[in-house]
Write a protein that holds these residues in place. Structure first.
Motif, PDB file in Angstrom:
ATOM      1  N   ILE A 190      24.387   6.272   8.181  1.00  0.00           N
ATOM      2  CA  ILE A 190      23.358   6.916   7.357  1.00  0.00           C
ATOM      3  C   ILE A 190      22.146   7.264   8.217  1.00  0.00           C
ATOM      4  CG2 ILE A 190      21.727   6.551   5.458  1.00  0.00           C
ATOM      5  CD1 ILE A 190      23.894   4.740   4.172  1.00  0.00           C
ATOM      6  N   GLU A 191      21.722   6.330   9.059  1.00  0.00           N
ATOM      7  CA  GLU A 191      20.552   6.549   9.915  1.00  0.00           C
ATOM      8  C   GLU A 191      20.779   7.729  10.865  1.00  0.00           C
ATOM      9  OE1 GLU A 191      17.569   3.684  12.433  1.00  0.00           O
ATOM     10  OE2 GLU A 191      19.703   3.539  12.887  1.00  0.00           O
ATOM     11  N   ASN A 192      22.021   7.884  11.325  1.00  0.00           N
ATOM     12  CA  ASN A 192      22.339   8.957  12.275  1.00  0.00           C
ATOM     13  C   ASN A 192      22.790  10.242  11.598  1.00  0.00           C
ATOM     14  OD1 ASN A 192      21.801   7.262  14.484  1.00  0.00           O
ATOM     15  ND2 ASN A 192      23.867   6.402  14.398  1.00  0.00           N
ATOM     16  N   MET A 222      14.571   1.766   6.729  1.00  0.00           N
ATOM     17  CA  MET A 222      15.946   1.805   7.227  1.00  0.00           C
ATOM     18  C   MET A 222      16.143   0.766   8.333  1.00  0.00           C
ATOM     19  SD  MET A 222      18.274   3.715   5.888  1.00  0.00           S
ATOM     20  CE  MET A 222      19.423   3.672   7.253  1.00  0.00           C
ATOM     21  N   ARG A 223      15.173   0.650   9.223  1.00  0.00           N
ATOM     22  CA  ARG A 223      15.287  -0.331  10.304  1.00  0.00           C
ATOM     23  C   ARG A 223      15.304  -1.749   9.753  1.00  0.00           C
ATOM     24  NH1 ARG A 223      10.520  -1.128  14.415  1.00  0.00           N
ATOM     25  NH2 ARG A 223      10.126  -2.927  13.070  1.00  0.00           N
ATOM     26  N   ILE A 224      14.480  -2.002   8.749  1.00  0.00           N
ATOM     27  CA  ILE A 224      14.455  -3.325   8.115  1.00  0.00           C
ATOM     28  C   ILE A 224      15.808  -3.627   7.472  1.00  0.00           C
ATOM     29  CG2 ILE A 224      13.475  -4.600   6.158  1.00  0.00           C
ATOM     30  CD1 ILE A 224      10.766  -3.243   6.834  1.00  0.00           C
ATOM     31  N   ALA A 225      16.393  -2.644   6.798  1.00  0.00           N
ATOM     32  CA  ALA A 225      17.708  -2.831   6.177  1.00  0.00           C
ATOM     33  C   ALA A 225      18.768  -3.138   7.229  1.00  0.00           C
ATOM     34  CB  ALA A 225      18.088  -1.588   5.376  1.00  0.00           C
ATOM     35  N   ILE A 226      18.752  -2.402   8.335  1.00  0.00           N
ATOM     36  CA  ILE A 226      19.763  -2.594   9.384  1.00  0.00           C
ATOM     37  C   ILE A 226      19.605  -3.961  10.048  1.00  0.00           C
ATOM     38  CG2 ILE A 226      20.499  -1.779  11.661  1.00  0.00           C
ATOM     39  CD1 ILE A 226      19.902   1.087  10.678  1.00  0.00           C
ATOM     40  N   GLU A 227      18.361  -4.359  10.354  1.00  0.00           N
ATOM     41  CA  GLU A 227      18.145  -5.655  10.994  1.00  0.00           C
ATOM     42  C   GLU A 227      18.560  -6.796  10.078  1.00  0.00           C
ATOM     43  OE1 GLU A 227      14.126  -5.900  12.361  1.00  0.00           O
ATOM     44  OE2 GLU A 227      14.440  -4.474  13.993  1.00  0.00           O
ATOM     45  N   THR A 228      18.269  -6.678   8.788  1.00  0.00           N
ATOM     46  CA  THR A 228      18.676  -7.713   7.838  1.00  0.00           C
ATOM     47  C   THR A 228      20.190  -7.784   7.746  1.00  0.00           C
ATOM     48  OG1 THR A 228      16.662  -7.300   6.547  1.00  0.00           O
ATOM     49  CG2 THR A 228      18.421  -8.542   5.470  1.00  0.00           C
ATOM     50  N   ALA A 229      20.847  -6.624   7.661  1.00  0.00           N
ATOM     51  CA  ALA A 229      22.313  -6.594   7.579  1.00  0.00           C
ATOM     52  C   ALA A 229      22.932  -7.177   8.847  1.00  0.00           C
ATOM     53  CB  ALA A 229      22.792  -5.159   7.357  1.00  0.00           C
ATOM     54  N   VAL A 245      13.178   5.970  -7.510  1.00  0.00           N
ATOM     55  CA  VAL A 245      12.797   6.023  -6.093  1.00  0.00           C
ATOM     56  C   VAL A 245      11.272   6.031  -5.973  1.00  0.00           C
ATOM     57  CG1 VAL A 245      12.834   7.430  -3.994  1.00  0.00           C
ATOM     58  CG2 VAL A 245      14.908   7.194  -5.379  1.00  0.00           C
ATOM     59  N   ASP A 246      10.744   5.277  -5.003  1.00  0.00           N
ATOM     60  CA  ASP A 246       9.304   5.225  -4.743  1.00  0.00           C
ATOM     61  C   ASP A 246       8.808   6.631  -4.398  1.00  0.00           C
ATOM     62  OD1 ASP A 246       6.741   4.862  -3.772  1.00  0.00           O
ATOM     63  OD2 ASP A 246       7.231   3.129  -2.542  1.00  0.00           O
ATOM     64  N   PRO A 247       7.839   7.177  -5.164  1.00  0.00           N
ATOM     65  CA  PRO A 247       7.347   8.547  -4.911  1.00  0.00           C
ATOM     66  C   PRO A 247       6.744   8.733  -3.520  1.00  0.00           C
ATOM     67  CG  PRO A 247       6.595   7.722  -7.038  1.00  0.00           C
ATOM     68  CD  PRO A 247       7.196   6.564  -6.331  1.00  0.00           C
ATOM     69  N   SER A 248       6.256   7.641  -2.895  1.00  0.00           N
ATOM     70  CA  SER A 248       5.605   7.770  -1.587  1.00  0.00           C
ATOM     71  C   SER A 248       6.599   8.038  -0.459  1.00  0.00           C
ATOM     72  CB  SER A 248       4.812   6.498  -1.265  1.00  0.00           C
ATOM     73  OG  SER A 248       5.684   5.407  -1.005  1.00  0.00           O
ATOM     74  N   LEU A 249       7.924   8.007  -0.751  1.00  0.00           N
ATOM     75  CA  LEU A 249       8.933   8.182   0.297  1.00  0.00           C
ATOM     76  C   LEU A 249       9.301   9.639   0.540  1.00  0.00           C
ATOM     77  CD1 LEU A 249      11.333   5.194  -0.507  1.00  0.00           C
ATOM     78  CD2 LEU A 249       9.516   5.313   1.202  1.00  0.00           C
ATOM     79  N   CYS A 250       8.615  10.575  -0.120  1.00  0.00           N
ATOM     80  CA  CYS A 250       8.858  12.021   0.071  1.00  0.00           C
ATOM     81  C   CYS A 250      10.280  12.412  -0.312  1.00  0.00           C
ATOM     82  CB  CYS A 250       8.580  12.440   1.522  1.00  0.00           C
ATOM     83  SG  CYS A 250       6.937  12.011   2.115  1.00  0.00           S
ATOM     84  N   PHE A 251      10.790  11.786  -1.370  1.00  0.00           N
ATOM     85  CA  PHE A 251      12.161  12.057  -1.804  1.00  0.00           C
ATOM     86  C   PHE A 251      12.346  13.519  -2.185  1.00  0.00           C
ATOM     87  CE2 PHE A 251      15.423  12.188  -5.167  1.00  0.00           C
ATOM     88  CZ  PHE A 251      16.499  11.614  -4.502  1.00  0.00           C
ATOM     89  N   LYS A 265       0.859  -1.180   0.000  1.00  0.00           N
ATOM     90  CA  LYS A 265       0.000   0.000   0.000  1.00  0.00           C
ATOM     91  C   LYS A 265       0.896   1.230   0.000  1.00  0.00           C
ATOM     92  CE  LYS A 265      -3.570  -2.305   2.765  1.00  0.00           C
ATOM     93  NZ  LYS A 265      -4.289  -2.296   4.073  1.00  0.00           N
ATOM     94  N   PRO A 266       0.610   2.214  -0.853  1.00  0.00           N
ATOM     95  CA  PRO A 266       1.444   3.423  -0.890  1.00  0.00           C
ATOM     96  C   PRO A 266       1.554   4.073   0.490  1.00  0.00           C
ATOM     97  CG  PRO A 266      -0.093   3.394  -2.730  1.00  0.00           C
ATOM     98  CD  PRO A 266      -0.488   2.260  -1.828  1.00  0.00           C
ATOM     99  N   GLY A 267       2.782   4.292   0.935  1.00  0.00           N
ATOM    100  CA  GLY A 267       3.011   4.953   2.209  1.00  0.00           C
ATOM    101  C   GLY A 267       2.937   4.054   3.426  1.00  0.00           C
ATOM    102  N   SER A 268       2.654   2.748   3.238  1.00  0.00           N
ATOM    103  CA  SER A 268       2.518   1.865   4.406  1.00  0.00           C
ATOM    104  C   SER A 268       3.865   1.570   5.054  1.00  0.00           C
ATOM    105  CB  SER A 268       1.835   0.555   4.002  1.00  0.00           C
ATOM    106  OG  SER A 268       2.619  -0.136   3.039  1.00  0.00           O
ATOM    107  N   LEU A 269       4.933   1.591   4.259  1.00  0.00           N
ATOM    108  CA  LEU A 269       6.281   1.405   4.802  1.00  0.00           C
ATOM    109  C   LEU A 269       7.018   2.735   4.709  1.00  0.00           C
ATOM    110  CD1 LEU A 269       7.525  -2.058   3.420  1.00  0.00           C
ATOM    111  CD2 LEU A 269       6.695  -1.526   5.704  1.00  0.00           C
ATOM    112  N   SER A 270       7.095   3.447   5.815  1.00  0.00           N
ATOM    113  CA  SER A 270       7.782   4.738   5.810  1.00  0.00           C
ATOM    114  C   SER A 270       9.283   4.532   5.631  1.00  0.00           C
ATOM    115  CB  SER A 270       7.517   5.475   7.118  1.00  0.00           C
ATOM    116  OG  SER A 270       8.098   4.759   8.202  1.00  0.00           O
ATOM    117  N   TRP A 271       9.999   5.614   5.311  1.00  0.00           N
ATOM    118  CA  TRP A 271      11.440   5.474   5.112  1.00  0.00           C
ATOM    119  C   TRP A 271      12.164   5.067   6.401  1.00  0.00           C
ATOM    120  CZ3 TRP A 271      14.771   4.125   1.858  1.00  0.00           C
ATOM    121  CH2 TRP A 271      16.136   4.306   2.105  1.00  0.00           C
ATOM    122  N   PRO A 272      11.866   5.629   7.586  1.00  0.00           N
ATOM    123  CA  PRO A 272      12.537   5.155   8.807  1.00  0.00           C
ATOM    124  C   PRO A 272      12.318   3.665   9.055  1.00  0.00           C
ATOM    125  CG  PRO A 272      11.464   7.257   9.219  1.00  0.00           C
ATOM    126  CD  PRO A 272      11.015   6.812   7.857  1.00  0.00           C
TER     127      PRO A 272
END
Length: 641
Positions: free
Chosen positions: A590-592, A417-424, A543-549, A407-414
């Protein structure tokens, strides 16, 4: 009058510190091994742990451990400090020179105590019997007669753990040896292992003590008690002393006590390093017994009957199907004890035994909050191969990005980022444990209700030997995620996971799948398309437009940095890719907002020129793989290459 009081305060603090020298430090340095923490210790401080590691005082010395009267080489220590990998050079020599001599001796483990017990896992009991006699045994017992001519012996062993020695074998000498279950066959000398883990299972009292930041100790009568770290005690003593001396002196005592504690913590924090800090006690707090009570155990693996899993899934009701992948179909189930589970029903029994054993071997030795937990499965003698996992209720990252839950906007950018960090973090932990996942992709990243990541599907993962640059093996993985250098040269390394993770980063940025067959041939691969746009700095084109790039400058800077990091992960030459440890470090920066390097990265060097020429996989491979995917979500892996 004030100065003498101050001096007396200093004297008290340092005198108290030296008086507590019998207390155990929080860790011991041991050369190239991890920091030794309880239950591991050194011979000089045997009272501070259950298993001393020798040679820690010399960084260049071999690290050894004594089991019985024999010394064994320590090859590495698990991150949780409850697993020590050792090598039996004598067993290896006997096995090479004359295989039958490898069954000469048992390995003596330390006795159990109120602190816990020791286990050599996986292991197998073998019976050396007279070949001239007849033995009546259950069908799960195999016999090996290869030692018959020289030893007049028949070796008997069971494919399942036995609670009691069969009466017909009671008179035969028995020996317990470490084994490699992945190489299991009718010839025991193909799977006897000279390198194996010794695991320490803490008692319930000791596990509670460790989780409360204490150290388990034995008193003079051999009874258990829990000792806290001395900085905690010094803090309490400083407060009590301050109250006794008076208000002015108490202030001084409190300040000095806090300074001492901060300096100690800072020194310990620095010595651990940024990556070890995230891995230290995370697993130590999980001391649950892997073996379920009341169940039969197969190579120390909790075994369910086919009937109870059939009942749990309502006879594998089609309406309970969660997804289907390369090796099996997964169903929702509920056990009699109330646990919700995901039951993987492997397809063709004969072709899936390797994947079945692979998941068992890997997941039973790992404990990490971002890895899916394996509860058990059926035995290899069952009519079907079934694996039982914890149930993760919120689908996969793939279905939230570009599947039926998107759904557009259901996964916010923060959140991304958390998903990327946990996976890494999970992949970094795997690599530190000597494991390459080989199938990192968004459909193997499960999400719970809080969108925390659980990395899943270890069917084609590989245990990576120490001190080797790569493993030569046929390429395996999923179209769109497969490392092109691995595909070309059949050389698997940890950097193959880094490449696949780079594709996942692009998915998080773009919300697009790794393969889109409706695009033109040169744009089927998301990685190829994204890299070209990153080189041209055309971020708005993917880039996904819903991320407010365009509207949020902070988000824009972070997305550009993550895109540049993905670009480095997607380099054709593996030596140009960062390690997963480095990826974790970059993502935190990047997160900080402290990543100036990736934020302003430009691609002027020749090494980045013709990137797409070197990394493009054959279009036929991408198309064939993509056509085999089922668009319904949530999904398990598509069939592997």
């Amino acid at each position: 009058m004030v100065l003498p009081v101050y001096l007396s305060v200093f004297f008290f603090l340092f005198a108290d510190h030296s008086a507590s020298a019998d207390e155990c430090p929080s860790f011991f340095d041991c050369g190239n091994l991890v920091k030794l923490r309880f239950p591991l210790t050194t011979p000089e401080r045997k009272d501070c742990g259950m298993l001393p590691i020798h040679g820690c005082e010399d960084p260049n010395a071999e690290k050894t451990v004594q089991l019985g009267a024999k010394m064994f080489l320590v090859t590495r220590v698990g991150i949780s400090n409850t697993e020590v990998f050792i090598r039996d050079a004598d067993l290896q020599k006997r096995w090479v020179n004359d295989g039958c001599d490898a069954l000469c001796c048992n390995i003596t483990l330390p006795p159990s105590s109120p602190l816990g017990s020791f286990n050599m896992s996986p292991s197998m009991v073998m019976y050396k019997c007279n070949s001239s006699l007849n033995y009546s045994l259950p069908k799960q017992f195999l016999n090996y007669t290869g030692c018959g001519q020289s030893k007049n012996e028949t070796i008997f062993f069971s494919t399942q753990d036995e609670d009691d020695t069969p009466s017909s074998l009671a008179a035969c000498p028995r020996v317990e040896v470490p084994v490699n279950t992945m190489a299991f066959s009718a010839d025991p000398f193909t799977f006897i292992a000279s390198e194996f883990p010794v695991t320490i299972q803490l008692s319930n009292d000791c596990a509670s003590c460790v989780s409360d930041k204490g150290i388990c100790r034995l008193n003079s009568t051999g009874g258990f008690y829990c000792s806290k770290f001395k900085e905690h005690r010094n803090t309490r003593r400083a407060w009590k002393l301050g109250l006794l001396i008076g208000v002015p002196s108490a202030t001084v005592v409190i300040i000095i006590g806090l300074v001492v504690i901060v300096l100690r913590n800072k020194r310990r924090h620095k010595s651990l390093g940024p990556q070890n800090q995230s891995r230290t006690i995370e697993s130590d707090n999980t001391h649950s017994n892997v073996i379920l009570e009341g169940r039969h155990i197969y190579f120390k693996f909790p075994v369910f009957s086919y009937e109870e899993l059939e009942e749990a899934t309502n006879k594998f009701d089609q309406s309970r199907e969660l997804g289907s992948g390369g090796f099996g179909t997964v169903y929702y189930g509920k056990l009699k004890d109330g646990r919700e589970v995901a039951v993987k029903r492997l397809f063709e029994r004969n072709s899936c035994v390797q994947q079945f054993m692979n998941e068992v071997k890997i997941l039973t030795r790992l404990r990490h909050k971002n890895l899916v937990s394996l509860y058990g499965g059926t035995s290899r003698t069952s009519r079907e191969l079934l694996l039982v996992y914890e149930y993760i209720p919120n689908g996969t990252l793939g279905c939230h990005l570009h599947g039926n839950l998107a759904k557009p906007g259901s996964l916010s950018w923060p959140l991304r980022m958390r998903i990327a960090i946990e996976t890494a973090n999970a992949l970094s932990y795997l690599h530190a444990s000597g494991i390459v996942h080989r199938d990192v992709k968004s459909s193997n990243l499960l999400l719970d209700h809080h969108f925390c990541v659980k990395v899943a599907d270890f069917g084609i993962s590989r245990l990576f030997p120490m001190f080797v640059s790569h493993v030569s093996t046929a390429p395996a993985g999923s179209p769109g995620y497969l490392d092109p250098e691995y595909y070309q040269f059949c050389e698997l390394t940890e950097k193959s996971d880094v490449y696949s993770f780079g594709v996942v980063l692009i998915e998080l940025i773009s919300s697009k799948p790794a393969i889109i067959v409706t695009r033109t041939k040169d744009k089927i691969s998301l990685a190829n398309m994204a890299v070209k746009k990153i080189q041209r700095r055309a971020f708005t084109e993917f880039v996904d437009p819903s991320l407010c790039f365009e509207s949020d400058d902070k988000v824009k800077e972070m997305i550009i940095s993550v895109a540049n990091l993905a670009f480095q992960c997607l380099q054709r030459a593996r030596e140009l890719r960062p390690s997963m440890d480095k990826v974790v470090e970059f993502l935190h920066k990047i997160e900080n907002g402290k990543d100036d390097y990736l934020k302003h990265l430009e691609f002027h060097g020749a090494r980045f020129s013709n990137w797409e020429i070197h990394t493009s996989l054959p279009t036929s491979l991408l198309l064939d793989g993509a056509r085999s995917m089922n668009d319904s979500m949530p999904q398990l892996p598509p069939r592997t290459v």
